[in-house]
Motif scaffolding. Structure first.
Motif, short mmCIF file in Angstrom:
data_model
loop_
_atom_site.label_atom_id
_atom_site.label_comp_id
_atom_site.label_asym_id
_atom_site.label_seq_id
_atom_site.Cartn_x
_atom_site.Cartn_y
_atom_site.Cartn_z
N GLN A 32 0.82 -1.19 0.00
CA GLN A 32 0.00 0.00 0.00
C GLN A 32 0.87 1.27 0.00
O GLN A 32 1.68 1.47 0.89
N LEU A 34 0.90 5.13 0.55
CA LEU A 34 0.06 6.09 1.27
C LEU A 34 0.24 7.50 0.73
O LEU A 34 1.35 7.94 0.48
N SER A 35 -0.88 8.18 0.59
CA SER A 35 -0.83 9.60 0.27
C SER A 35 -2.15 10.22 0.67
O SER A 35 -3.20 9.70 0.32
N GLU A 37 0.62 11.22 3.82
CA GLU A 37 1.01 10.64 5.10
C GLU A 37 1.40 11.79 6.03
O GLU A 37 2.37 12.50 5.77
N ASN A 110 -6.09 9.21 -2.16
CA ASN A 110 -6.79 9.85 -1.04
C ASN A 110 -8.28 9.95 -1.36
O ASN A 110 -8.69 10.75 -2.21
N TYR A 112 -10.55 11.09 0.52
CA TYR A 112 -11.25 12.17 1.24
C TYR A 112 -11.23 13.45 0.41
O TYR A 112 -10.17 14.01 0.12
N PHE A 124 -6.75 16.88 4.08
CA PHE A 124 -6.13 16.15 5.18
C PHE A 124 -6.10 17.07 6.38
O PHE A 124 -6.29 18.29 6.26
N ASN B 118 -12.05 1.93 -0.90
CA ASN B 118 -10.93 2.87 -0.82
C ASN B 118 -10.63 3.55 -2.15
O ASN B 118 -9.50 3.93 -2.42
N TYR B 236 -6.31 8.07 7.82
CA TYR B 236 -5.41 7.18 7.07
C TYR B 236 -4.75 6.18 7.98
O TYR B 236 -4.45 6.51 9.11
N PRO B 237 -4.38 5.01 7.44
CA PRO B 237 -4.89 4.46 6.18
C PRO B 237 -6.30 3.92 6.37
O PRO B 237 -6.74 3.74 7.51
N ILE B 238 -6.99 3.67 5.26
CA ILE B 238 -8.32 3.10 5.35
C ILE B 238 -8.19 1.60 5.50
O ILE B 238 -7.79 0.90 4.58
#
Lengths: 391, 391
Positions: A32, A34-35, A37, A110, A112, A124, B118, B236-238
């Motif tokens: 995975q 992540l972005s 973070e 992301n 969101y 974020f 996600n 984060y993370p999901i």
């Protein structure tokens, strides 16, 4: 297989790109990436998996044109992954997009996002005192409802967002009400998303800093019944509702909002239990509504407020405004709160409105902050305004 | 400028990329490029402004691997704009993304997006009979609330979505309740977004096809209190909540959901006024819950249901299941509705469960559709199931 081993199959990755429960279930096999973070020191790393892209930029609402051309930060490629680490961000909620070979899009890692007018931004939240107010914490949560109400003045059924505090539905108590208004680009979804209103209320109520209250977030564009996509106008194109701005119709029809709330919720239906506040255009709505209904509101909040937005508009809201202010003063109020950023393009307007209040001998509380016409300021103003209400 | 001409300034484009009301106000000067554009014949044109991109694809949930490699449709460039027109789509809601130089992202011209696990997808709705049920129409609208409830069985406070029908808040009437459950990738936001539950209910109630009812959409992952981003776990993370799948805890704690609704809403708290339905994992929750609480539900709906999802789990929900089915039969019920797509990977499981019901002499209604494990089918099943409830 009667006793199906579906879960096992799924976990082992056999149901590859397949469809289970939701249509989209990703294989868990890939590492995975992540972005973004968010690190403990509020540096934030952004990553984009784009082996074939030639130019990738990050565009955040904390980047300035002075530090990067067009506010675009070049991301750097290493092993197919483009990345950038922003360091030492303040405690807040931030918006950003990425630009891939010239196209500004959302960070695909992301989920969101928040819509602001006709664009979406990833968001974020960093760490720290201010951000803690914007996060969902382990505290009792109020209810957030999208609800439709009749506006006889406008001849429409319209949508609003209503926050009821923890315990409202189970109890018998009557609550005070804050009417919280958005700006020209917003709608009934602005304060709940960009404004983090429900999280702020939940957290500050839990700390005992804010009285439990109902918060009503109506739609300030009288030509619309609801936010884009939520009305019978359909999805496309998203009209930007300018012709209804500054006509006085929002203020004239505000009585419908108050009546609906007071007939349908357990509220303290009296001046000392009503507050009204708004940002920018919503600040204009706030100052004119509170003067148009001078026996309604004991608490008034102007966040980076605009003043009169259409000099030509014929409305009882604007005619004889000075007389209405006089009446508002005579009736009395407990708080007239004004927040304004030093760099706001409405700064001068704000100073002139202060002078007007002073000419009328009207008391107000003035808070001048750094920065400009930003949600960062409006969230902060809300956290400063709320503790002063209904005390 | 005391009487500010802000609106005029804005409209004339002087407040360029500036910030008014919301931070993001685009200049209206540019010609608006639309994407997607749904034409009257249900052909749909997608456009992407990307002068510098080298390869652009469209990936929609209506495209098949057989017609395009990886289901990716190449878009064609002309004057800096890439476009593609899909022709003759059926009446439905569709999801898609665009791929720009190898990166799958959202269509930057389409603000309408839905999260599925996600990832986020853009969506659009075509024209026609089915799509009309999914659109916001000029009909009375129910209220959609995000509300938190206590689950003593799980020792958690959890979030659910509650739809109350038009007139609920103003009236005194008591309503029947449908408990509507999501699949393994979902949460309390799945039916309201991907499932268009509120629009379907509003529209079918307005047509007189469906009885006004309360629809309760809880979160089926007992290790989570709420959807991603809405709990104190942060953003984060999901995590993809698999360890809690098939443990029986959702079924064991379902009594908390029912109790909360019946204590907090004006409902008809009796078997003939309770329905439960769910898709995929939620179908598994439905069949086990309705048998675990055999005097609770007169209406049961399985949409592409999974059966037992964890053979190892120790729970009273699974022990003695056949005896519980017998009890459910003895107690009686009015409708056991099963919907399944011909291409569903759970098709065989579904047939075996039908056989089980037949062995118990339990009546059911079986609807077999085209297609597979898709939201297109689940929305349709909902529209078929709802009119049969509480009649």
């Amino acid at each position: 297989m009667y006793k199906s081993k579906l879960l096992l199959l799924l976990l082992s990755g056999c149901i590859c790109s397949c469809l289970f429960g939701q249509e989209n279930i990703r294989s868990g096999a890939k590492e995975q990436v992540l972005s973004p973070e968010v690190h403990p020191d509020n540096s934030v790393t952004f990553r984009l998996v784009a082996p074939d892209a030639t130019r990738v930029f990050l565009k955040g609402n904390w980047t300035t044109e002075s530090s990067f051309p067009d506010g675009k930060i070049p991301m750097v490629k290493s092993n197919s992954i483009w990345s950038y680490t922003a360091s030492g961000l303040p405690s807040d909620l931030f918006l950003y997009n990425v630009e891939i070979d010239g196209v500004l899009v959302n960070d695909p890692l992301n989920v969101y996002q928040i819509r602001d007018v006709n664009r979406t931004f990833n968001y974020f939240i960093t760490n720290g005192e201010r951000a803690d107010l914007y996060k969902v914490q382990e505290v009792p949560h109020g209810t957030v409802a999208k609800r439709w109400y009749d506006s006889p003045t406008l001849g429409m059924t319209r949508r609003m967002t209503v926050y009821t505090p923890p315990g409202y539905e189970e109890g018998k108590e009557k609550y005070p009400v804050l009417y919280l208004l958005h700006g020209m680009g917003g709608d009934e979804e602005a304060w709940p998303t960009l404004g983090r209103a429900a999280q702020i209320l939940d957290n500050m109520i839990a700390r005992g800093q804010v009285k439990p209250m109902i918060v009503v977030m109506p739609n300030g564009h009288v030509s619309n019944t609801a936010a884009p996509g939520e009305s019978s106008k359909g999805l496309y194109p998203i009209g930007f509702a300018t012709p209804d701005v500054g006509t006085g119709k929002m203020e004239e029809s505000f009585i419908d909002v108050v009546r609906f709330i007071e007939e349908n919720y357990r509220v303290q239906a009296k001046k000392s239990s009503r507050a009204i506040a708004g940002l920018s255009m919503g600040g204009s709505h706030t100052l004119f509504t509170s003067a148009f209904l001078p026996d309604y509101f004991d608490y008034i909040g102007l966040f980076s407020a605009a003043f009169r937005m259409n000099d030509k508009a014929q409305s009882p809201v604007f005619s004889d405004f000075d007389h209405r202010l006089t009446k508002q003063k005579e009736n009395g109020y407990r708080l007239y709160w004004i927040g304004m950023g030093k760099d706001d393009f409405l700064y001068e307007t704000g100073q002139q409105f202060r002078k007007k209040l002073e000419e009328h001998g009207m008391m107000y509380h003035y808070h001048e902050s750094e920065g400009g016409h930003t949600w960062s300021n409006w969230r902060t103003y809300l956290t400063l305004f709320l503790p002063k209400l209904f005390q």
